[in-house]
Design an enzyme around this catalytic site. Structure first.
Site, PDB file in Angstrom:
ATOM      1  N   ARG A 190     147.970  73.158  38.387  1.00  0.00           N
ATOM      2  CA  ARG A 190     148.645  73.309  39.676  1.00  0.00           C
ATOM      3  C   ARG A 190     150.137  73.087  39.477  1.00  0.00           C
ATOM      4  NH1 ARG A 190     143.686  70.862  40.817  1.00  0.00           N
ATOM      5  NH2 ARG A 190     142.590  71.651  42.645  1.00  0.00           N
ATOM      6  N   ARG A 192     143.016  77.890  48.137  1.00  0.00           N
ATOM      7  CA  ARG A 192     143.744  78.261  49.355  1.00  0.00           C
ATOM      8  C   ARG A 192     143.579  79.752  49.597  1.00  0.00           C
ATOM      9  NH1 ARG A 192     147.682  74.967  51.765  1.00  0.00           N
ATOM     10  NH2 ARG A 192     147.452  76.559  53.356  1.00  0.00           N
ATOM     11  N   CYS A 246     154.610  66.294  34.183  1.00  0.00           N
ATOM     12  CA  CYS A 246     153.165  66.571  34.167  1.00  0.00           C
ATOM     13  C   CYS A 246     152.407  65.349  34.665  1.00  0.00           C
ATOM     14  CB  CYS A 246     152.690  66.879  32.745  1.00  0.00           C
ATOM     15  SG  CYS A 246     153.393  68.352  32.036  1.00  0.00           S
ATOM     16  N   ARG A 302     154.029  76.101  46.171  1.00  0.00           N
ATOM     17  CA  ARG A 302     152.814  75.666  45.493  1.00  0.00           C
ATOM     18  C   ARG A 302     152.163  76.813  44.766  1.00  0.00           C
ATOM     19  NH1 ARG A 302     149.366  71.580  46.537  1.00  0.00           N
ATOM     20  NH2 ARG A 302     148.644  72.421  44.575  1.00  0.00           N
ATOM     21  N   ARG A 318     159.074  74.984  29.479  1.00  0.00           N
ATOM     22  CA  ARG A 318     160.314  74.766  28.727  1.00  0.00           C
ATOM     23  C   ARG A 318     160.551  75.820  27.661  1.00  0.00           C
ATOM     24  NH1 ARG A 318     158.743  69.366  28.561  1.00  0.00           N
ATOM     25  NH2 ARG A 318     159.796  68.238  30.193  1.00  0.00           N
ATOM     26  N   TYR A 334     148.190  81.611  44.103  1.00  0.00           N
ATOM     27  CA  TYR A 334     146.904  81.105  43.631  1.00  0.00           C
ATOM     28  C   TYR A 334     146.225  82.230  42.867  1.00  0.00           C
ATOM     29  CZ  TYR A 334     147.862  77.093  46.452  1.00  0.00           C
ATOM     30  OH  TYR A 334     148.455  75.969  46.958  1.00  0.00           O
ATOM     31  N   GLU A 356     145.391  65.505  37.786  1.00  0.00           N
ATOM     32  CA  GLU A 356     144.787  65.553  39.115  1.00  0.00           C
ATOM     33  C   GLU A 356     143.723  64.456  39.223  1.00  0.00           C
ATOM     34  OE1 GLU A 356     145.016  67.450  41.952  1.00  0.00           O
ATOM     35  OE2 GLU A 356     146.764  68.480  41.157  1.00  0.00           O
TER      36      GLU A 356
END
Length: 122
Positions: A90, A116, A75, A7, A63, A108, A78
């Site tokens: 993200r 996080r 894609c 992540r 890409r 992050y 959120e």
């Protein structure tokens, strides 16, 4: 060998194609570097953006890097949650690896470190 998830997230300065591309590339470069990934080990990548970012597809930035044009990318937007971090990209990479979950480095960056803090400091 197992498929594991890595992540990451980064905040974006402004809702422009250049800013979205730059932030996405910075995030992906850091995920690849910290985890010493080879593109061929990446099974797929899911990228999301907060609803206030709509000037460009972050997958297009990925890409544009040689070798990544063959990696399945998707894609999505959120959820809009009041009080959520604005202007955020993200990423979730699915990678083939012999490493355990605890050996992977989640990334992050910038304002996204608040998402996080336990992982951002690693």
């Amino acid at each position: 060998m197992k498929v594991r998830g890595i992540r990451g997230a980064i905040s974006v300065e402004e809702n422009t194609p250049d800013a979205i591309f730059a932030a996405t590339r910075e995030l992906m470069d850091e995920v690849v570097a910290r985890n010493q990934l080879k593109v061929d080990d990446v099974a797929s990548v899911l990228l999301t953006m907060t609803p206030d970012l709509n000037a460009a597809f972050p997958a297009k930035a990925v890409r544009s890097v040689a070798g990544w044009e063959w990696v399945p990318l998707m894609c999505s937007s959120e959820l809009h949650i009041d009080g959520a971090l604005p202007r955020c990209v993200r990423v979730l990479l699915h990678v083939n690896t012999d490493l355990g979950q605890d050996a992977l480095s989640h990334v992050y960056l910038k304002g996204a470190t608040v998402l996080r803090p336990d992982l951002a400091d690693k």
